[in-house]
Enzyme design. Structure first.
Site, short mmCIF file in Angstrom:
data_model
loop_
_atom_site.label_atom_id
_atom_site.label_comp_id
_atom_site.label_asym_id
_atom_site.label_seq_id
_atom_site.Cartn_x
_atom_site.Cartn_y
_atom_site.Cartn_z
N LYS A 142 1.02 4.60 6.82
CA LYS A 142 0.45 5.43 5.76
C LYS A 142 1.09 6.82 5.83
CE LYS A 142 -2.62 2.13 4.97
NZ LYS A 142 -2.56 1.25 3.78
N SER B 214 0.80 -1.23 0.00
CA SER B 214 0.00 0.00 0.00
C SER B 214 0.83 1.28 0.00
CB SER B 214 -0.94 0.02 1.21
OG SER B 214 -0.22 0.20 2.41
#
Length: 222
Positions: A122, A55
């Site tokens: 993230k 991701s």
């Protein structure tokens, strides 16, 4: 007399050897104790984290190991410190970050909402109080298009091309993965509470050919 002298000398030598063994054992115990104290102190400041999944590509890759600074966003509530001073009016929620607050572009490790046992990694895209919109494959912050140099594809909202908007709550940040359309992030579970952030990703140290310091990019708006 000679036998008595020899016995005395042997006894002294044995006592000296025993004392030496005790001293050596004590030195080992001191070394182990110091190592334990240092380990606990270091773990209180940094931890290692293994990237799981794609991701955050192309910035981070599956299996890479990170060093995470757990004290990067250490903060102190100001009200208890200075609120008692006559004439000083401090908001109850005001905080001071000695090393700076979370910034747009910081890569953070955090505990996601829900029952996930593993933290996520993230990038912070929007800060508390900001208005986030995704239009025509681009991210807009407070009506201005955010230029993200690390992206290789347009940004969609939950895999859809529809326009969406979001206002980040106080005490939260909006996060997304760099592999924008292969990431479960704030587009799915909403903004992340600052209290859920474990720390700021500082450097990748494994594998050796991927070692890098994870700096915060300088953004431009259009």
């Amino acid at each position: 007399m000679r036998r008595q002298h020899d016995a005395t000398a042997e006894g002294a030598a044995a006592a000296q050897q025993a004392s030496g063994r005790r001293s050596a054992l004590w030195d080992i115990a001191e070394t182990l104790l110091l190592a334990l104290i240092l380990f606990i102190a270091i773990r209180g400041v940094v931890l290692n984290y293994r990237v799981d999944g794609s991701s955050m590509e192309p910035t981070l890759h599956n299996g890479e190991m990170l060093i995470v600074n757990r004290r990067a966003y250490m903060h102190v509530r100001l009200a208890p410190l200075v609120g008692w001073i006559p004439g000083v009016d401090v908001d109850e929620d005001a905080v001071w970050y000695p090393f700076g607050p979370p910034k747009r572009g910081d890569i953070v490790v955090f505990q996601p909402p829900g029952n996930s046992a593993e933290p996520y990694v993230k990038r912070i895209i929007a800060l508390p109080g900001e208005h986030v919109a995704i239009r025509n494959g681009a991210v807009y912050i407070n009506g201005q298009r955010l230029i993200e140099p690390y992206l290789s594809e347009p940004t969609l909202w939950r895999g859809m091309t529809l326009d969406h908007e979001y206002v980040v709550e106080p005490g939260h940040v909006f996060v997304m993965g760099d592999n924008r359309n292969n990431s479960s992030d704030s587009r799915v579970f909403g903004a992340v509470p600052l209290a859920s952030i474990v720390g700021k990703a500082w450097v990748t140290y494994w594998p050796p050919d991927e070692v890098q310091v994870l700096s915060t990019p300088a953004y431009a708006f259009q």
